[in-house]
Scaffold this motif. Sequence first.
Motif, PDB file in Angstrom:
ATOM      1  N   LEU A   1       1.540   5.448  13.301  1.00 22.43           N
ATOM      2  CA  LEU A   1       2.201   6.822  13.412  1.00 22.43           C
ATOM      3  C   LEU A   1       3.000   7.153  14.784  1.00 22.43           C
ATOM      4  N   LYS A   2       2.884   6.145  15.552  1.00 22.15           N
ATOM      5  CA  LYS A   2       3.834   6.371  16.860  1.00 22.15           C
ATOM      6  C   LYS A   2       5.070   6.060  16.583  1.00 22.15           C
ATOM      7  N   LEU A   3       5.255   5.040  15.455  1.00 19.45           N
ATOM      8  CA  LEU A   3       6.603   4.689  15.244  1.00 19.45           C
ATOM      9  C   LEU A   3       7.175   5.936  14.411  1.00 19.45           C
ATOM     10  N   ALA A   4       6.268   6.483  13.448  1.00 15.36           N
ATOM     11  CA  ALA A   4       6.703   7.677  12.678  1.00 15.36           C
ATOM     12  C   ALA A   4       7.292   8.854  13.551  1.00 15.36           C
ATOM     13  N   PHE A   5       6.587   9.192  14.704  1.00 14.63           N
ATOM     14  CA  PHE A   5       6.842  10.196  15.792  1.00 14.63           C
ATOM     15  C   PHE A   5       8.161   9.811  16.126  1.00 14.63           C
ATOM     16  N   HIS A   6       8.411   8.650  16.734  1.00 13.42           N
ATOM     17  CA  HIS A   6       9.745   8.010  17.398  1.00 13.42           C
ATOM     18  C   HIS A   6      10.921   8.199  16.321  1.00 13.42           C
ATOM     19  N   LEU A   7      10.642   7.955  14.837  1.00  8.27           N
ATOM     20  CA  LEU A   7      11.820   7.886  14.116  1.00  8.27           C
ATOM     21  C   LEU A   7      11.853   9.366  13.271  1.00  8.27           C
ATOM     22  N   ASN A   8      11.046  10.265  13.599  1.00 10.69           N
ATOM     23  CA  ASN A   8      11.002  11.571  13.086  1.00 10.69           C
ATOM     24  C   ASN A   8      10.742  11.318  11.529  1.00 10.69           C
ATOM     25  N   ARG A   9       9.908  10.431  11.241  1.00 11.99           N
ATOM     26  CA  ARG A   9       9.883  10.092   9.594  1.00 11.99           C
ATOM     27  C   ARG A   9       8.403  10.205   9.244  1.00 11.99           C
ATOM     28  N   HIS A  10       8.149  11.248   8.406  1.00 14.24           N
ATOM     29  CA  HIS A  10       6.683  11.636   8.134  1.00 14.24           C
ATOM     30  C   HIS A  10       6.383  11.398   6.482  1.00 14.24           C
ATOM     31  N   ASP A  11       7.212  10.965   5.872  1.00 14.84           N
ATOM     32  CA  ASP A  11       7.233  10.988   4.231  1.00 14.84           C
ATOM     33  C   ASP A  11       6.356   9.961   3.707  1.00 14.84           C
ATOM     34  N   THR A  12       6.245   8.834   4.497  1.00 15.63           N
ATOM     35  CA  THR A  12       5.551   7.754   3.896  1.00 15.63           C
ATOM     36  C   THR A  12       4.098   7.533   4.582  1.00 15.63           C
ATOM     37  N   VAL A  13       3.747   8.004   5.599  1.00 12.69           N
ATOM     38  CA  VAL A  13       2.499   7.686   6.302  1.00 12.69           C
ATOM     39  C   VAL A  13       1.194   8.323   5.276  1.00 12.69           C
ATOM     40  N   GLY A  14       1.467   9.102   4.653  1.00 16.74           N
ATOM     41  CA  GLY A  14       0.300   9.707   3.735  1.00 16.74           C
ATOM     42  C   GLY A  14       0.013   8.772   2.437  1.00 16.74           C
ATOM     43  N   ILE A  15       1.141   8.131   2.198  1.00 19.96           N
ATOM     44  CA  ILE A  15       1.053   6.965   1.348  1.00 19.96           C
ATOM     45  C   ILE A  15       0.020   5.650   1.957  1.00 19.96           C
ATOM     46  N   ASP A  16       0.387   5.553   3.130  1.00 19.87           N
ATOM     47  CA  ASP A  16      -0.496   4.387   3.795  1.00 19.87           C
ATOM     48  C   ASP A  16      -1.939   4.932   4.029  1.00 19.87           C
ATOM     49  N   LEU A  17      -2.213   6.132   4.458  1.00 18.44           N
ATOM     50  CA  LEU A  17      -3.327   6.887   4.480  1.00 18.44           C
ATOM     51  C   LEU A  17      -4.155   6.559   3.139  1.00 18.44           C
ATOM     52  N   VAL A  18      -3.443   6.770   2.111  1.00 15.89           N
ATOM     53  CA  VAL A  18      -4.376   6.620   0.726  1.00 15.89           C
ATOM     54  C   VAL A  18      -4.799   5.299   0.578  1.00 15.89           C
ATOM     55  N   ALA A  19      -3.620   4.579   0.733  1.00 15.50           N
ATOM     56  CA  ALA A  19      -3.687   3.027   0.436  1.00 15.50           C
ATOM     57  C   ALA A  19      -4.758   2.253   1.072  1.00 15.50           C
ATOM     58  N   MET A  20      -4.788   2.571   2.396  1.00 12.84           N
ATOM     59  CA  MET A  20      -5.791   1.832   3.160  1.00 12.84           C
ATOM     60  C   MET A  20      -7.314   2.097   2.714  1.00 12.84           C
ATOM     61  N   SER A  21      -7.637   3.172   2.144  1.00 11.65           N
ATOM     62  CA  SER A  21      -8.891   3.567   1.488  1.00 11.65           C
ATOM     63  C   SER A  21      -9.079   2.928   0.087  1.00 11.65           C
ATOM     64  N   VAL A  22      -8.140   3.281  -0.517  1.00 12.29           N
ATOM     65  CA  VAL A  22      -8.230   3.139  -2.128  1.00 12.29           C
ATOM     66  C   VAL A  22      -8.251   1.559  -2.368  1.00 12.29           C
ATOM     67  N   ASN A  23      -7.452   0.874  -1.524  1.00 12.35           N
ATOM     68  CA  ASN A  23      -7.301  -0.747  -1.951  1.00 12.35           C
ATOM     69  C   ASN A  23      -8.702  -1.234  -1.323  1.00 12.35           C
ATOM     70  N   ASP A  24      -9.354  -0.525  -0.328  1.00 13.26           N
ATOM     71  CA  ASP A  24     -10.556  -1.152  -0.018  1.00 13.26           C
ATOM     72  C   ASP A  24     -11.721  -0.984  -1.032  1.00 13.26           C
ATOM     73  N   ILE A  25     -11.857   0.129  -1.658  1.00 16.68           N
ATOM     74  CA  ILE A  25     -12.891   0.236  -2.667  1.00 16.68           C
ATOM     75  C   ILE A  25     -12.449  -0.451  -3.858  1.00 16.68           C
ATOM     76  N   LEU A  26     -11.204  -0.512  -4.216  1.00 18.41           N
ATOM     77  CA  LEU A  26     -10.972  -1.224  -5.323  1.00 18.41           C
ATOM     78  C   LEU A  26     -11.393  -2.683  -5.357  1.00 18.41           C
ATOM     79  N   VAL A  27     -11.447  -3.317  -4.307  1.00 22.57           N
ATOM     80  CA  VAL A  27     -12.036  -4.814  -4.268  1.00 22.57           C
ATOM     81  C   VAL A  27     -13.432  -5.127  -4.845  1.00 22.57           C
ATOM     82  N   GLN A  28     -14.309  -3.999  -4.733  1.00 25.74           N
ATOM     83  CA  GLN A  28     -15.671  -4.038  -5.407  1.00 25.74           C
ATOM     84  C   GLN A  28     -15.619  -3.739  -6.698  1.00 25.74           C
ATOM     85  N   GLY A  29     -14.358  -3.616  -7.261  1.00 23.73           N
ATOM     86  CA  GLY A  29     -14.249  -3.089  -8.874  1.00 23.73           C
ATOM     87  C   GLY A  29     -14.265  -1.569  -9.065  1.00 23.73           C
ATOM     88  N   ALA A  30     -14.118  -0.741  -7.991  1.00 28.41           N
ATOM     89  CA  ALA A  30     -14.269   0.587  -8.087  1.00 28.41           C
ATOM     90  C   ALA A  30     -13.158   1.485  -8.524  1.00 28.41           C
TER      91      ALA A  30
END
Length: 347
Positions: free
Chosen positions: A73-102
């Motif tokens: 996020l600090k890099l996003a603030f520096h670059l004033n780019r906010h359009d991709t960090v929401g994808i990161d947010l989802v990915a970090m959780s859905v990929n985690d639960i995916l590994v158990q077959g969910a």
Amino acid sequence: MTSSSKVSLSYRDAGVDIDAGDALIDVIKPYAKRTMREGVLAGIGGFGALFEVSKKYKEPVLVAGTDGVGTKLKLAFHLNRHDTVGIDLVAMSVNDILVQGAEPLFFLDYFACGKLNVAAAADVIKGVALGCEQAGCALIGGETAEMPSMYPDGEYDLAGFAVGAVEKSKIIDGSKITPSDVVLGLASSGAHSNGYSLVRKIIEVAQPDLDGDFHGKKLADVLMAPTRIYVKPLLALIESLEVKGMAHITGGGLVENVPRVLGKHLTAILDHSKWVMPPLFTWLQEHGNVADAEMHRVFNCGIGMVVIVSKENAAAALAQLTAAGEQVWQIGEIRARAGDEAQTQVI
């Protein structure tokens, strides 16, 4: 002075703009609507979101995961780019639960800031909705908190969580992994959302031109590339053949995440020559003079997800994932563990 002559204070005077919050909800509603799926009974707008688990599950087990985006996020603030960090947010959780077959069912986000910038916040939540579309889960709620003096101007924090379901008899827990099984590695899209404190330190030392060319792209674009979401191709793979184990390669890299799905009697031997380490990681290692062992503990080094299958199913799994658009390599094998040797070794 009488009470009638005192200045009347409002929430806006205290730094909270309710109208801005309402405006943000109006902006993001259409994007959230695009993520709706079977099971959603009540989404954004209520005090709680309602979701009915599909009757296709005979013995459904709910699997939940929560995470943030970290100092990316600090890099996003520096670059004033906010359009991709929401994808990161989802990915970090859905990929985690995916590994158990969910199968991810729904997602909720938490956006906190000192002063609400509707445009920036809308970009973030649009990214969250896009991530949910990629994962096939519904964005059914969230919270926007404007808290004056809690955050520096122009900064915010993100957190979120995903809930999924898996048939009890189909939970993937690594218990079926045996010696001679094959380790497949699925390519990452970059550094994903891990190691950015070190990334930013290297940038501070190297002082690169973030808008300069980096192998055909801007370095800033490479650094901000959103985390790859592996849900749909891996759910399809689980349906077609036996997947014995999966590991989402996040903080801790390959050497600390793969052991999380291995029995104590097993070790994974990974051959680093079997996959291509993207130029970003080579650049980070060179400009930060980072040791190999540190690279393997901090970064994914080009492998965002590990899938473990039997030797007999390896070719079919590789072919199916490749046909689904993933870049996949056979990067190692499972062996019996000798004594107290490391449970994952990169050779």
